[in-house]
Motif scaffolding. Structure first.
Motif, PDB file in Angstrom:
ATOM      1  N   ASN A 111      32.076 -22.041   2.944  1.00 17.20           N
ATOM      2  CA  ASN A 111      33.531 -22.133   2.872  1.00 17.20           C
ATOM      3  C   ASN A 111      33.979 -23.516   2.425  1.00 17.20           C
ATOM      4  N   ILE A 112      33.261 -24.540   2.879  1.00 18.11           N
ATOM      5  CA  ILE A 112      33.590 -25.903   2.448  1.00 18.11           C
ATOM      6  C   ILE A 112      33.430 -26.022   0.935  1.00 18.11           C
ATOM      7  N   PHE A 113      32.357 -25.437   0.402  1.00 16.23           N
ATOM      8  CA  PHE A 113      32.138 -25.454  -1.048  1.00 16.23           C
ATOM      9  C   PHE A 113      33.285 -24.761  -1.775  1.00 16.23           C
ATOM     10  N   TYR A 114      33.614 -23.540  -1.332  1.00 14.33           N
ATOM     11  CA  TYR A 114      34.612 -22.746  -2.054  1.00 14.33           C
ATOM     12  C   TYR A 114      35.996 -23.398  -1.999  1.00 14.33           C
ATOM     13  N   ILE A 115      36.383 -23.852  -0.822  1.00 13.98           N
ATOM     14  CA  ILE A 115      37.691 -24.501  -0.694  1.00 13.98           C
ATOM     15  C   ILE A 115      37.719 -25.782  -1.530  1.00 13.98           C
ATOM     16  N   GLY A 116      36.642 -26.552  -1.441  1.00 12.58           N
ATOM     17  CA  GLY A 116      36.577 -27.798  -2.195  1.00 12.58           C
ATOM     18  C   GLY A 116      36.664 -27.579  -3.696  1.00 12.58           C
ATOM     19  N   TRP A 133      39.451 -17.236  -8.578  1.00  9.28           N
ATOM     20  CA  TRP A 133      39.666 -16.064  -7.725  1.00  9.28           C
ATOM     21  C   TRP A 133      38.406 -15.755  -6.917  1.00  9.28           C
ATOM     22  N   GLN A 134      37.250 -15.917  -7.538  1.00  7.99           N
ATOM     23  CA  GLN A 134      35.992 -15.687  -6.832  1.00  7.99           C
ATOM     24  C   GLN A 134      35.871 -16.612  -5.629  1.00  7.99           C
ATOM     25  N   TRP A 135      36.147 -17.899  -5.826  1.00  7.14           N
ATOM     26  CA  TRP A 135      36.035 -18.850  -4.719  1.00  7.14           C
ATOM     27  C   TRP A 135      37.063 -18.556  -3.627  1.00  7.14           C
ATOM     28  N   SER A 142      23.643 -30.333  -9.887  1.00  6.73           N
ATOM     29  CA  SER A 142      25.060 -30.116 -10.178  1.00  6.73           C
ATOM     30  C   SER A 142      25.660 -29.318  -9.034  1.00  6.73           C
ATOM     31  N   VAL A 143      26.972 -29.270  -9.000  1.00  9.32           N
ATOM     32  CA  VAL A 143      27.643 -28.500  -7.953  1.00  9.32           C
ATOM     33  C   VAL A 143      27.302 -27.020  -8.086  1.00  9.32           C
ATOM     34  N   ASP A 144      27.246 -26.531  -9.328  1.00  9.56           N
ATOM     35  CA  ASP A 144      26.942 -25.111  -9.546  1.00  9.56           C
ATOM     36  C   ASP A 144      25.561 -24.743  -9.019  1.00  9.56           C
ATOM     37  N   THR A 145      24.553 -25.547  -9.369  1.00  7.94           N
ATOM     38  CA  THR A 145      23.200 -25.227  -8.916  1.00  7.94           C
ATOM     39  C   THR A 145      23.080 -25.367  -7.401  1.00  7.94           C
ATOM     40  N   ALA A 146      23.740 -26.376  -6.841  1.00  8.60           N
ATOM     41  CA  ALA A 146      23.695 -26.552  -5.384  1.00  8.60           C
ATOM     42  C   ALA A 146      24.303 -25.348  -4.678  1.00  8.60           C
TER      43      ALA A 146
END
Length: 324
Positions: free
Chosen positions: A168-173, A207-209, A262-266
């Motif tokens: 959730n932290i990732f998606y909100i961020g 929208w996905q996040w 990267s953020v995506d790979t993480a």
């Protein structure tokens, strides 16, 4: 309810097979893994996960698995969130202002029509889940019924709750960062998907996040409150995340960026490894429960009568809910 969930799977599977028939296996996989390819596809990698979740929910319901309630709830919520955009794609499309511009693909009316059917089916299924609450006492946990007090906190609940919190932290961020970069107005357009998606059942990243924020928030709530549906709901989210993440990892390998930070790979590896851990923990817990089941308590046998006091209100389950 299992039939309705399988009907949701049928809608998703139909368009996945359409892309395979239209582009071939290699072409469809290229679309799902990297979003490359000419024109519009019907599906994206998220539909692989959605179909897997819908199939698991339908099968679990038909065999009356203890995780069926949570899986059904996850299937309904995920279907609603990831099919609603296709509804407004078709409703807002017009000859003078095509939603997807000049890009060509399958009939938007046909794809959108099935999406509307999926949304309606998910709403009916959700209503049925609430209507079966009068059967909740029959599915109450034997642990509660024997008067042993509240359910113990299990490592599965803690692990899934922590994982969903980190995600959730990732998606909100990511959405907050996007809003700062493009501004609130542009973010609203990104959420709607105008000019931001390459498949007619696809959704924009924003929208996905946002949708995953809602789903993970529900999962956290169920896990930390030890709700009966927590186990199945966490399993459902894990099943939803694994297929698209596998597709993305295969693209990382192909393009040589697997070990590029990267953020995506993480995010991808966090989703994939975390989901795999939750699935493994649930499988181990199920195996342990089967070993510990008393010989005189065959699967499906009614629970014994309570030894002490009434069942607490928060211990009541739906007939299809989990017991752990």
């Amino acid at each position: 309810m299992g039939i309705l969930s399988l009907a949701l799977f049928g809608q998703t599977a139909f368009w996945l097979l359409y892309d395979i028939a239209d582009r071939g296996v290699a072409g469809a996989w290229s679309v799902w893994a990297s979003g490359s390819g000419t024109g519009l596809s019907a599906t994206s990698s998220l539909d692989l996960g959605l179909g897997f979740l819908q199939l698991a929910a339908g099968w679990a319901t038909l065999i009356k698995a203890r995780t069926a309630g949570g899986l059904l709830l996850a299937s309904c919520a995920t279907t609603l969130l990831f099919r609603l955009p296709a509804v407004w794609y078709v409703l807002l499309d017009s000859p003078s202002d095509p939603w997807f511009g000049d890009a060509k693909g399958p009939s938007l009316g046909a794809v959108g029509g099935t999406a509307i059917g999926a949304v309606a089916t998910a709403l009916v299924l959700t209503a049925l889940l609430f209507l079966v609450r009068h059967l909740e006492n029959e599915a109450s946990s034997p642990y509660i019924l024997r008067g042993a007090g509240p359910r113990p906190v299990k490592v599965t609940a803690t692990t899934s709750g922590v994982l969903l919190g980190v995600l959730n932290i990732f998606y909100i961020g990511r959405n907050v960062n996007t809003a700062f970069q493009v501004g609130p107005n542009a973010l609203a357009h990104l959420l709607a998907g105008k000019g931001a998606v390459r498949s007619e059942l696809g959704v924009a990243s924003a929208w996905q996040w946002a949708s995953l924020t809602v789903l993970c928030g529900l999962g956290m709530l169920f896990a930390f409150r030890r709700r009966p549906v927590a186990k199945g709901f966490s399993l459902g989210l894990a099943l939803f995340m694994v297929p698209p993440d596998v597709a993305e990892v295969s693209d990382y390998v192909t393009t040589g960026v697997l070990f590029k930070v990267s953020v995506d790979t993480a995010q991808t590896f966090l989703e994939l490894l975390g989901s795999a851990a939750v699935i493994a923990l649930l499988a181990a817990e199920a195996a342990h429960n089967r070993r510990d089941r008393r010989p005189e308590d065959p699967p499906g046998a009614p629970a014994p009568a309570p030894l002490v006091g009434p069942i607490p209100a928060d211990a009541r389950l739906t007939n299809m809910a989990d017991s752990g």
